[in-house]
Enzyme design. Structure first.
Site, PDB file in Angstrom:
ATOM      1  N   HIS A  43       0.833  -1.206   0.000  1.00 21.23           N
ATOM      2  CA  HIS A  43       0.000   0.000   0.000  1.00 21.23           C
ATOM      3  C   HIS A  43       0.863   1.249   0.000  1.00 21.23           C
ATOM      4  CE1 HIS A  43      -3.059   2.914   1.036  1.00 21.23           C
ATOM      5  NE2 HIS A  43      -2.484   3.155   2.207  1.00 21.23           N
ATOM      6  N   GLU A  71       0.334   6.972  12.977  1.00 22.36           N
ATOM      7  CA  GLU A  71      -0.946   6.409  13.408  1.00 22.36           C
ATOM      8  C   GLU A  71      -0.834   4.949  13.803  1.00 22.36           C
ATOM      9  OE1 GLU A  71      -5.419   5.825  11.508  1.00 22.36           O
ATOM     10  OE2 GLU A  71      -4.120   7.438  10.808  1.00 22.36           O
ATOM     11  N   ASP A  72      -0.071   4.178  13.058  1.00 19.85           N
ATOM     12  CA  ASP A  72      -0.054   2.722  13.254  1.00 19.85           C
ATOM     13  C   ASP A  72       1.185   2.194  13.961  1.00 19.85           C
ATOM     14  OD1 ASP A  72      -2.452   2.654  11.918  1.00 19.85           O
ATOM     15  OD2 ASP A  72      -1.609   1.952  10.019  1.00 19.85           O
TER      16      ASP A  72
END
Length: 207
Positions: A43, A71-72
Site C-alpha cells: 500500500h 498512526e499505526d
C-alpha cells in the site's frame, strides 16, 4: 489547491528517499493489508507511486511512504524519529495525513469528521498524499469486491455504508475547480462501488 498533474520539474530522489523506504519497510514489516495476507508495504509503495505520478516532490514521496507510520507504528515517538531523520516538512505532511495518534483511538466517525475538517485547510502536499491514499484504498476495495462480493465490507468497522460515506466525504473536501486526475479517478471508483451496492440491493429484493 495547485494542479496535481503538472510538476514544475521532475523530482530528484536522493538517498533520503532510499532511507525512508528502508525505514517504512522496517516499521510496517509485521503489518498486513486489512483482512488479507498482503504485506502492508504494498500500500505504501502504491501511494508513493501515485504521489510521484501526480507531480509530488521528494518530501511528499517520503511522506507517502510514512503516511501511516505515526498512526499505526508508535505515535509521538515515531513522529520525533521522522522529524529527526527527514525534517519538519515531511513530518508536517505525515501529521496532516494522520487522523489519530492516540491509543485507544476515539470513535471512528468522530476521528474521520475531525480529519475531514482539517483537510479543508490543509496544504496542497497533505491533500495530494491523502488523495493518493484514498484512491489506492478505493481501488483495492473495488478489486476485492470483484472477487469476494459483499463479503468485502465485513473488513471495515463501519461496513459498506460507513466506508462509502467516507469516500464521498473525501471527494467533497478535495473538490476543486482545477483538473485533478486522481480525484476524477476516485470519483469513478466510488461510483462503481455504489453501483455494485445498488445491484446487491436489487438482488436481495428479488429473493
Amino acid at each position: 489547491m495547485s494542479n496535481f498533474s503538472n510538476a514544475v520539474a521532475p523530482p530528484h530522489l536522493s538517498d533520503r528517499f532510499e532511507q525512508a523506504l528502508m525505514y517504512a519497510s522496517q516499521l510496517h514489516r509485521s503489518q498486513f493489508r486489512k483482512g488479507m495476507q498482503i504485506p502492508y508495504i504494498s500500500h505504501l509503495l502504491s501511494v508513493t507511486a501515485l504521489v510521484l505520478e501526480a507531480g509530488g516532490d521528494e518530501d511528499e514521496a517520503i511522506a507517502a511512504l510514512l503516511h501511516d507510520a505515526i498512526e499505526d507504528q508508535g505515535g509521538a515517538a515515531t513522529r520525533e524519529a521522522i522529524r529527526q531523520q527527514f525534517g519538519d516538512r515531511v513530518t508536517a505532511i505525515v501529521d496532516g495525513c494522520t487522523d489519530c495518534d492516540q491509543q485507544p483511538k476515539p470513535p471512528w466517525y468522530e476521528r474521520k469528521r475531525e480529519h475531514l475538517a482539517q483537510l479543508r485547510q490543509a496544504s496542497a502536499s497533505v491533500r495530494r498524499v491523502t488523495l493518493a491514499d484514498k484512491l489506492h484504498n478505493a481501488r483495492s476495495t473495488l478489486r476485492d469486491w470483484s472477487v469476494e462480493g459483499d463479503r468485502v465490507w465485513s473488513k471495515f468497522k463501519t461496513g459498506r455504508e460507513g466506508t462509502l460515506w467516507l469516500y464521498r466525504s473525501y471527494i467533497e473536501v478535495m473538490q476543486t475547480e482545477e483538473e485533478n486526475w486522481m480525484l476524477e479517478e476516485l470519483k469513478r471508483v466510488v461510483r462503481s462501488l455504489e453501483e455494485q451496492r445498488a445491484k446487491s440491493e436489487e438482488k436481495r429484493e428479488e429473493i
